[in-house]
Structure formats: C-alpha cells, structure tokens
Design an enzyme around this catalytic site. Sequence first.
Site, mmCIF file in Angstrom:
data_model
loop_
_atom_site.group_PDB
_atom_site.id
_atom_site.type_symbol
_atom_site.label_atom_id
_atom_site.label_comp_id
_atom_site.label_asym_id
_atom_site.label_seq_id
_atom_site.Cartn_x
_atom_site.Cartn_y
_atom_site.Cartn_z
ATOM 1 C CG ASP A 20 -2.406 3.900 -6.010
ATOM 2 O OD1 ASP A 20 -2.645 2.770 -5.765
ATOM 3 O OD2 ASP A 20 -2.555 4.705 -7.151
ATOM 4 C CE LYS A 23 -4.587 1.315 0.335
ATOM 5 N NZ LYS A 23 -4.196 2.347 -0.684
ATOM 6 N N GLY A 47 -3.990 -2.225 -6.020
ATOM 7 C CA GLY A 47 -2.706 -2.797 -6.390
ATOM 8 C C GLY A 47 -1.746 -2.381 -5.393
ATOM 9 C CG HIS A 48 -2.693 -3.049 -1.648
ATOM 10 N ND1 HIS A 48 -3.411 -3.420 -0.682
ATOM 11 C CD2 HIS A 48 -3.269 -1.941 -2.321
ATOM 12 C CE1 HIS A 48 -4.340 -2.837 -0.669
ATOM 13 N NE2 HIS A 48 -4.500 -1.682 -1.677
ATOM 14 C CB THR A 135 -9.151 0.054 -11.982
ATOM 15 O OG1 THR A 135 -10.326 -0.818 -11.637
ATOM 16 C CG2 THR A 135 -8.745 0.902 -11.151
ATOM 17 C CD GLN A 231 -10.164 0.593 -3.808
ATOM 18 O OE1 GLN A 231 -11.048 0.205 -2.946
ATOM 19 N NE2 GLN A 231 -9.456 -0.148 -4.648
HETATM 20 P P1 GDP Z 1 -1.105 1.184 -2.069
HETATM 21 O O1 GDP Z 1 -1.969 0.916 -3.129
HETATM 22 O O2 GDP Z 1 -1.530 2.288 -1.035
HETATM 23 O O3 GDP Z 1 -0.400 -0.238 -1.526
HETATM 24 O O4 GDP Z 1 0.099 1.856 -2.907
HETATM 25 P P2 GDP Z 1 0.941 1.264 -4.282
HETATM 26 O O5 GDP Z 1 1.678 -0.017 -4.063
HETATM 27 O O6 GDP Z 1 -0.161 1.531 -5.093
HETATM 28 O O7 GDP Z 1 1.893 2.749 -4.596
HETATM 29 C C1 GDP Z 1 2.867 3.030 -3.553
HETATM 30 C C2 GDP Z 1 4.129 2.883 -4.334
HETATM 31 O O8 GDP Z 1 5.039 3.610 -3.590
HETATM 32 C C3 GDP Z 1 4.616 1.589 -4.723
HETATM 33 O O9 GDP Z 1 5.460 1.594 -5.705
HETATM 34 C C4 GDP Z 1 5.652 1.269 -3.460
HETATM 35 O O10 GDP Z 1 6.764 0.515 -3.606
HETATM 36 C C5 GDP Z 1 6.285 2.792 -3.054
HETATM 37 N N1 GDP Z 1 6.599 3.252 -1.805
HETATM 38 C C6 GDP Z 1 5.786 3.008 -0.772
HETATM 39 N N2 GDP Z 1 6.514 3.560 0.374
HETATM 40 C C7 GDP Z 1 7.495 4.334 -0.102
HETATM 41 C C8 GDP Z 1 8.681 4.961 0.257
HETATM 42 O O11 GDP Z 1 8.612 5.261 1.531
HETATM 43 N N3 GDP Z 1 9.590 5.751 -0.435
HETATM 44 C C9 GDP Z 1 9.417 5.393 -1.797
HETATM 45 N N4 GDP Z 1 10.331 5.975 -2.518
HETATM 46 N N5 GDP Z 1 8.464 4.674 -2.346
HETATM 47 C C10 GDP Z 1 7.596 4.053 -1.643
HETATM 48 P P1 IMO Z 2 -5.135 0.903 -4.145
HETATM 49 O O1 IMO Z 2 -5.890 0.027 -3.086
HETATM 50 C C1 IMO Z 2 -5.905 4.506 -6.686
HETATM 51 C C2 IMO Z 2 -10.117 4.907 -8.683
HETATM 52 C C3 IMO Z 2 -9.879 4.752 -9.982
HETATM 53 C C4 IMO Z 2 -11.047 5.511 -10.262
HETATM 54 C C5 IMO Z 2 -11.971 5.258 -9.257
HETATM 55 C C6 IMO Z 2 -12.903 4.215 -9.260
HETATM 56 O O2 IMO Z 2 -4.096 0.516 -4.815
HETATM 57 O O3 IMO Z 2 -4.857 2.132 -3.175
HETATM 58 P P2 IMO Z 2 -12.953 1.546 -9.638
HETATM 59 O O4 IMO Z 2 -12.422 0.780 -10.569
HETATM 60 O O5 IMO Z 2 -12.647 1.417 -8.221
HETATM 61 O O6 IMO Z 2 -14.550 1.706 -10.043
HETATM 62 O O7 IMO Z 2 -12.463 3.048 -10.177
HETATM 63 O O8 IMO Z 2 -11.072 4.736 -8.061
HETATM 64 N N1 IMO Z 2 -9.086 3.635 -7.841
HETATM 65 C C7 IMO Z 2 -7.933 3.657 -7.306
HETATM 66 N N2 IMO Z 2 -7.035 4.672 -7.346
HETATM 67 N N3 IMO Z 2 -5.610 3.445 -6.077
HETATM 68 C C8 IMO Z 2 -6.511 2.263 -5.953
HETATM 69 O O9 IMO Z 2 -6.373 1.239 -5.083
HETATM 70 C C9 IMO Z 2 -7.662 2.515 -6.867
HETATM 71 N N4 IMO Z 2 -8.794 1.657 -7.082
HETATM 72 C C10 IMO Z 2 -9.649 2.421 -7.579
HETATM 73 O O10 IMO Z 2 -8.701 5.240 -10.776
HETATM 74 O O11 IMO Z 2 -10.767 6.845 -10.185
HETATM 75 MG MG MG Z 3 -1.868 0.928 -5.289
#
Ligand code: GDP
Ligand code: IMO
Ligand code: MG
Length: 432
Positions: A20, A23, A47-48, A135, A231
Amino acid sequence: MSNRSLEGRCTVVVGCQWGDEGKGKIVDVLAEDADVIARYQGGANAGHTVHVGDDEFVLHQIPSGILHPGTRCLLGNGVVLDVLQFFEEYDAVRARGVDVEGRVGVSTRAHLLMPYHRVLDQAREGAATDKIGTTGRGIGPAYEDKAGRRGLRLADLSDRPRAERLAEEGLRRARARLDDLRADAPSALEADTRRALDAAERLLGAMGTEVGLEITAALDAGRRVLLEGAQGTALDLDHGTYPYVTSSNTTAGGAAIGVGIGPTRVERVLGVVKAYTTRVGNGPLPTAFDEAMDERMRELGGEFGATTGRPRRCGWFDAVLVRLAARVNGLTGLAVTKLDVLDTLPELRIATAYEVGGERLEEFPADIGHLERAAPVYETLPGWRRSTAGSRRLEDLPREARAYLDRIEGLAGAPVRMVSVGTRRDQIIHRD
Ligand code: GDP
Ligand code: IMO
Ligand code: MG
C-alpha cells in the site's frame, strides 16, 4: 513531460514497506510513457488505487497501466490467478468506459487460484490462534499447491478432462482439510469450481499468452516495459517479517522469474515508499505510533485497506526497513508517496536503527522476536506545516520537506526520483 524514471527500457516498480505504498499511482503515472505493464506475483490480495480525474479505480489483478489507452497489460506466470475475480474486474473496468479489448494477456503458465483456495484460507484464519491476518483471498493455499506440484495452470485448460481431474483432486484435498478445521464447505463450492473452470477455458482462448516471449520481444523492439510489484518488501516470503508475510517473492528478484525474462533484462528498479509507514494484517511494526497519533494519521492518510477495508496501522518512517529494501531489491531510485499527508505535523521522526535487549541493530533482523521487541532509535526533523499538494518541482517544496527527503535518500542509499503529493496524476514531482 517524459518520465526520467523510465530511462531504462525495463523498470521494476516495487513496494519497500508492508504494501500500500502507492504503487498503483506510481505505475499509472509511469505508464504514460510505457508500452507494456505486467504483474509478476501475488493475486487479488493486492489493491492498487488509481485516480483519473474524479474517478477512482481499485485494481486487484489487472496491472495499473490499464487506464492508459494503447498499453498492453499482462499477468505473468508468477501470479496466482483468481479467474472469477479477474472477469469481474475486467467487466467492471470495461463498463466504466475503458477500452480493454485486445489489451490484456495472461500467462498460460499462471496457476489458477480456485474457489476452494479462498475457502481454505478463510477457514484456516478463522481457526488459527495466531492469525496472519491474510486478505482471505486464497493466496497461501494457491501457492502451496503450486510449490507442492499439484496446482492447476491456465495451460491445463487445453485438456479439459485433465483440468477437471486436477480440480477434483484439489477440491477433495480442500474438503479433507476443512474437516480437520471443523469448518463447513459452502454448498456452492462445487458449482463455483466448475464456473472457475469454464471461465478459465474462456480466458485461455481469449487472453492466454506466453508472457515471457511477449516481454522479451517488446524489449528487443525497444519498447518500454514496467513490471508492477504487489505487496511490499517486508511481506516478501524470504525477506519479510516471516511468518507474517504473503506467500510470494514480492521483491525485484521475483520480477524476472514472475514474468519469464532473464534478470539481466531489468535496467531500473524503482522502490515505492510512503513518507511514513503503514501495515495491515498482523505482525510487528517497530515504528508504530501511539494510539492517538495512529488514529490521526489514519484519518489524514485515509489509511484503510483497498482490498479488505481494514484499518491500517501507522508509524514513523523506518529507514532500517527501507535500507533492507534498497539492498534486496537493488534499488536504482525511490518514489516517495503521500508526502502531503505529513503537511500538518510539527515534527517528524525517522527510525535509523533498533535497540533490542540493550544492543543496537543497524540491519533489519531475521528474528521475529527481535522485531517484536525492537525499540526504534529515532532522529527528529522539523515539520513544514504548509501544504505541499500544489508543488510540481522540488524547488516548490518547503525547505523542511526537502530536508526530510534528503535524509530519506541518505539513509536509504538510493536517490529520490519521484515525489507524490496527492492522489491525482498531476500531483507528482519528477527529479532528474
Ligand atoms: P498500492 O497498493 O501500493 O497501490 O497502494 P494503495 O492504492 O493500496 O494505497 C495507497 C493510497 O494512497 C491510495 O488510496 C492512493 O490513492 C493514495 N495515494 C497515493 N499517492 C498519494 C499521495 O501522494 N498523496 C495522498 N494523499 N494519497 C496518495
Ligand atoms: P498491495 O499490492 C498490504 C498482507 C495481509 C497479511 C499478509 C498475508 O495492495 O500493496 P495474504 O492474503 O497475501 O496471504 O496476506 O499480507 N497483504 C497486504 N498488505 N497491501 C497488500 O497488497 C497486501 N497483500 C497482502 O494483510 O498481513
Ligand atoms: Mg494496496
């Protein structure tokens, strides 16, 4: 403006914390100048989030490049493919006006994550006393079948009777394990398994491809390729906080294996780090905030899981972890995200080492007990207390924010190439 972080033809984008990191946003920004974007591991546990104008897309299996028309989006052999979820996502993206026709390909070598893998994952977590906090998407059981050489691959659907035999055996093993766990199999499990086989057969015909061949040919033709990690480094099966990890190699080394190219083809590795730290799921988080600050940062950063909606735990920037990430991923650059979330804080802390039992640790320890007991050694820096959301060049940032980035760069040992200051595409700073 061209993306200087994409100077090489093949770039890996990898998470450097516990996932999270943002990416999805970084891949979306870089995809403007890319031709092919491929996922190399994980599955629908990811979840991207990508914002395009006022629209928000949360992508689980389809690469984050899909929102740039004309790019080719691939799922590599290293992915465990939940085919029912895949079609839901594909149809939902299409229904929102994205032209997906002919743009998505899936490796015929990818293992199928079947409905019984999901059920097993959830039953196991339900019964465990020491939960991983997965998850619940079936990731662990699917990779177990892969490593156990009893998995079902997309290519197997070319021989339907063989695929059915493999699925029946998988279902039988899953039922036996559910019995051990005293958990009931859902009544629709058999029907869902059949639906998954039907969907996989359709997928093989429509989108099955040799991802390694496609990417190698694209690179040979001078095209730009992005390999999108899911991840993060601390969730890597080998290098993360085992056993509180996911079941794949999330780190850059996994990228070549997970799409089927030689490691020498990768030219750049861009590490994505949040300007602070978050973690969802169980396991140690050495730089965790106290309760009040945790709550405040969760609100400021909107720190709720994009896949499960669970609250993310928050903490200070952990340079011990990011140094590990720089080393194991061979980072050539950093993308620092969510800098704007820190805008109101009067001062900031960065962990530069840990103390465990009176001993100072400079490197991220393998021992989970050490991590659980680790007391971070902090350095304090002044905050900037001004909005950074409108900054488009490094010079636009407050002096204190630049000093914070410089310190991160110095401690990580990798140059900051991009800084994100908001969710929108244009809220990005590129640096030469
Ligand atoms: P990922 O799994 O690495 O793709 O990240 P996620 O999408 O799960 O979580 C990142 C969250 O931060 C999302 O809700 C994005 O919309 C938000 N986000 C990404 N870059 C920025 C930023 O520079 N500032 C803020 N405020 N939010 C951001
Ligand atoms: P993105 O790509 C954050 C965490 C779960 C748990 C551990 C194992 O959005 O960054 P799993 O379901 O993979 O067997 O869970 O990994 N986890 C993540 N945490 N972002 C993710 O993906 C994750 N995918 C799995 O919460 O701790
Ligand atoms: Mg994510």
